[in-house]
Scaffold this motif. Structure first.
Motif, PDB file in Angstrom:
ATOM      1  N   ALA A   1       0.833  -1.202   0.000  1.00 45.28           N
ATOM      2  CA  ALA A   1       0.000   0.000   0.000  1.00 45.28           C
ATOM      3  C   ALA A   1       0.870   1.256   0.000  1.00 45.28           C
ATOM      4  O   ALA A   1       1.951   1.273   0.605  1.00 45.28           O
ATOM      5  N   ALA A   2       0.394   2.275  -0.669  1.00 47.06           N
ATOM      6  CA  ALA A   2       1.166   3.513  -0.844  1.00 47.06           C
ATOM      7  C   ALA A   2       1.667   4.083   0.473  1.00 47.06           C
ATOM      8  O   ALA A   2       2.815   4.536   0.567  1.00 47.06           O
ATOM      9  N   HIS A   3       0.841   4.062   1.518  1.00 49.54           N
ATOM     10  CA  HIS A   3       1.252   4.655   2.794  1.00 49.54           C
ATOM     11  C   HIS A   3       2.334   3.855   3.515  1.00 49.54           C
ATOM     12  O   HIS A   3       2.937   4.341   4.462  1.00 49.54           O
ATOM     13  N   ARG A   4       2.646   2.648   3.057  1.00 53.35           N
ATOM     14  CA  ARG A   4       3.692   1.824   3.673  1.00 53.35           C
ATOM     15  C   ARG A   4       4.955   1.729   2.807  1.00 53.35           C
ATOM     16  O   ARG A   4       5.973   1.202   3.245  1.00 53.35           O
ATOM     17  N   GLN A   5       4.902   2.252   1.582  1.00 57.91           N
ATOM     18  CA  GLN A   5       6.062   2.177   0.704  1.00 57.91           C
ATOM     19  C   GLN A   5       7.197   3.015   1.285  1.00 57.91           C
ATOM     20  O   GLN A   5       6.980   4.088   1.815  1.00 57.91           O
ATOM     21  N   GLY A   6       8.408   2.475   1.190  1.00 58.68           N
ATOM     22  CA  GLY A   6       9.577   3.164   1.735  1.00 58.68           C
ATOM     23  C   GLY A   6       9.798   2.895   3.211  1.00 58.68           C
ATOM     24  O   GLY A   6      10.754   3.403   3.796  1.00 58.68           O
TER      25      GLY A   6
ATOM     26  N   GLY B   1       7.931  -3.780   2.062  1.00 64.42           N
ATOM     27  CA  GLY B   1       8.160  -4.641   0.910  1.00 64.42           C
ATOM     28  C   GLY B   1       9.324  -5.594   1.153  1.00 64.42           C
ATOM     29  O   GLY B   1       9.249  -6.776   0.809  1.00 64.42           O
ATOM     30  N   ALA B   2      10.394  -5.095   1.762  1.00 62.68           N
ATOM     31  CA  ALA B   2      11.539  -5.955   2.074  1.00 62.68           C
ATOM     32  C   ALA B   2      11.126  -7.057   3.043  1.00 62.68           C
ATOM     33  O   ALA B   2      11.535  -8.212   2.891  1.00 62.68           O
ATOM     34  N   GLY B   3      10.301  -6.719   4.024  1.00 66.25           N
ATOM     35  CA  GLY B   3       9.827  -7.722   4.968  1.00 66.25           C
ATOM     36  C   GLY B   3       8.991  -8.795   4.291  1.00 66.25           C
ATOM     37  O   GLY B   3       9.143  -9.984   4.569  1.00 66.25           O
ATOM     38  N   LEU B   4       8.113  -8.370   3.397  1.00 67.35           N
ATOM     39  CA  LEU B   4       7.309  -9.335   2.645  1.00 67.35           C
ATOM     40  C   LEU B   4       8.182 -10.210   1.753  1.00 67.35           C
ATOM     41  O   LEU B   4       7.967 -11.424   1.648  1.00 67.35           O
ATOM     42  N   LEU B   5       9.163  -9.613   1.112  1.00 72.70           N
ATOM     43  CA  LEU B   5      10.042 -10.386   0.232  1.00 72.70           C
ATOM     44  C   LEU B   5      10.845 -11.398   1.040  1.00 72.70           C
ATOM     45  O   LEU B   5      10.982 -12.557   0.627  1.00 72.70           O
ATOM     46  N   ARG B   6      11.374 -11.000   2.190  1.00 72.82           N
ATOM     47  CA  ARG B   6      12.092 -11.957   3.041  1.00 72.82           C
ATOM     48  C   ARG B   6      11.175 -13.109   3.443  1.00 72.82           C
ATOM     49  O   ARG B   6      11.579 -14.279   3.441  1.00 72.82           O
ATOM     50  N   ALA B   7       9.926 -12.791   3.790  1.00 72.43           N
ATOM     51  CA  ALA B   7       8.977 -13.828   4.209  1.00 72.43           C
ATOM     52  C   ALA B   7       8.655 -14.789   3.077  1.00 72.43           C
ATOM     53  O   ALA B   7       8.587 -16.007   3.288  1.00 72.43           O
ATOM     54  N   VAL B   8       8.472 -14.267   1.862  1.00 76.58           N
ATOM     55  CA  VAL B   8       8.134 -15.159   0.752  1.00 76.58           C
ATOM     56  C   VAL B   8       9.345 -16.005   0.350  1.00 76.58           C
ATOM     57  O   VAL B   8       9.187 -17.169  -0.023  1.00 76.58           O
TER      58      VAL B   8
ATOM     59  N   THR C   1       8.618  -8.179 -13.353  1.00 77.12           N
ATOM     60  CA  THR C   1       8.300  -6.855 -12.853  1.00 77.12           C
ATOM     61  C   THR C   1       8.403  -5.825 -13.968  1.00 77.12           C
ATOM     62  O   THR C   1       9.286  -5.924 -14.822  1.00 77.12           O
ATOM     63  N   THR C   2       7.501  -4.869 -13.933  1.00 75.32           N
ATOM     64  CA  THR C   2       7.571  -3.748 -14.865  1.00 75.32           C
ATOM     65  C   THR C   2       8.300  -2.573 -14.225  1.00 75.32           C
ATOM     66  O   THR C   2       8.526  -1.560 -14.867  1.00 75.32           O
ATOM     67  N   GLY C   3       8.666  -2.721 -12.948  1.00 69.66           N
ATOM     68  CA  GLY C   3       9.375  -1.667 -12.221  1.00 69.66           C
ATOM     69  C   GLY C   3      10.884  -1.783 -12.394  1.00 69.66           C
ATOM     70  O   GLY C   3      11.391  -2.531 -13.235  1.00 69.66           O
ATOM     71  N   GLY C   4      11.585  -1.083 -11.540  1.00 70.19           N
ATOM     72  CA  GLY C   4      13.041  -1.035 -11.622  1.00 70.19           C
ATOM     73  C   GLY C   4      13.756  -2.275 -11.134  1.00 70.19           C
ATOM     74  O   GLY C   4      14.941  -2.441 -11.376  1.00 70.19           O
ATOM     75  N   ALA C   5      13.080  -3.149 -10.411  1.00 69.96           N
ATOM     76  CA  ALA C   5      13.624  -4.416  -9.922  1.00 69.96           C
ATOM     77  C   ALA C   5      14.651  -4.259  -8.810  1.00 69.96           C
ATOM     78  O   ALA C   5      15.237  -5.250  -8.381  1.00 69.96           O
ATOM     79  N   GLY C   6      14.860  -3.053  -8.315  1.00 66.40           N
ATOM     80  CA  GLY C   6      15.894  -2.813  -7.302  1.00 66.40           C
ATOM     81  C   GLY C   6      15.751  -3.678  -6.060  1.00 66.40           C
ATOM     82  O   GLY C   6      16.741  -4.249  -5.583  1.00 66.40           O
ATOM     83  N   LEU C   7      14.550  -3.789  -5.524  1.00 64.14           N
ATOM     84  CA  LEU C   7      14.349  -4.590  -4.319  1.00 64.14           C
ATOM     85  C   LEU C   7      14.692  -6.056  -4.590  1.00 64.14           C
ATOM     86  O   LEU C   7      15.394  -6.702  -3.815  1.00 64.14           O
TER      87      LEU C   7
END
Length: 177
Positions: free
Chosen positions: A104-109, A113-120, A136-142
């Protein structure tokens, strides 16, 4: 040498200074399908995610990890789907796909997202998956910070790769361990 201010003992801390409850990550339930679709909707509108029907979220609820705020608000989600090896691939390799990753926008940054990625990724390892792919259509940085590398769709599970829309120009990434 400047005088260092001592750290207050727990008994000396302000009584109103309570720890802030942290969000938790958990598996989605089928009755949360509409909430998953609503969380994903802004990303669908922007073109970052493919549109999926609520019925798919309900049928695949167990694929999804949710980031849930202490008040019960869903702040993020990510799906993980295991695949069988394709014909011609090593039967020893068990691939998976990370999909519908959004925060969600209010949680970005905030590190959500890093926490979710670690969990998955931990879930993928627990399921004995040898590799996980994503697009991904984004920058893929994460993804790159968490060990993903760029690859081609032809190395991914065929049924998933065939479902990618070439007009979206998504980058395909893989994480192996």
């Amino acid at each position: 040498m400047p005088h260092a201010r001592p750290v207050p003992k727990p008994s000396e801390r302000l009584p109103h200074a309570r720890p802030v409850p942290k969000p938790s990550v958990r598996i989605a339930r089928p009755d949360e399908a509409a909430a998953l679709a609503a969380l994903s909707r802004p990303f669908v509108r922007s073109g970052a995610l493919r549109e999926r029907p609520v019925s798919l979220y309900a049928a695949r609820a167990a694929d999804f990890l949710l980031l849930e705020a202490p008040d019960g608000t869903l702040d993020g989600c990510v799906g993980l789907r295991a695949y069988r090896p394709d014909a011609g691939q090593s039967t020893c390799e068990r691939p998976g796909v990370v999909y519908n990753f959004c925060v969600a926008a209010h949680r970005q940054g905030s590190g959500a997202g890093a926490g979710l990625l670690r969990a998955v990724l931990a879930t993928a390892r627990a399921q004995s998956l040898d590799a996980v792919f994503t697009a991904t259509t984004g920058g893929a940085g994460l993804f790159l910070r968490y060990g993903f590398t760029r690859t081609t769709a032809c190395r991914a599970p065929r049924s998933w790769a065939d479902s990618l829309d070439p007009r979206r120009n998504a980058q395909v990434l893989v994480r192996r361990w």
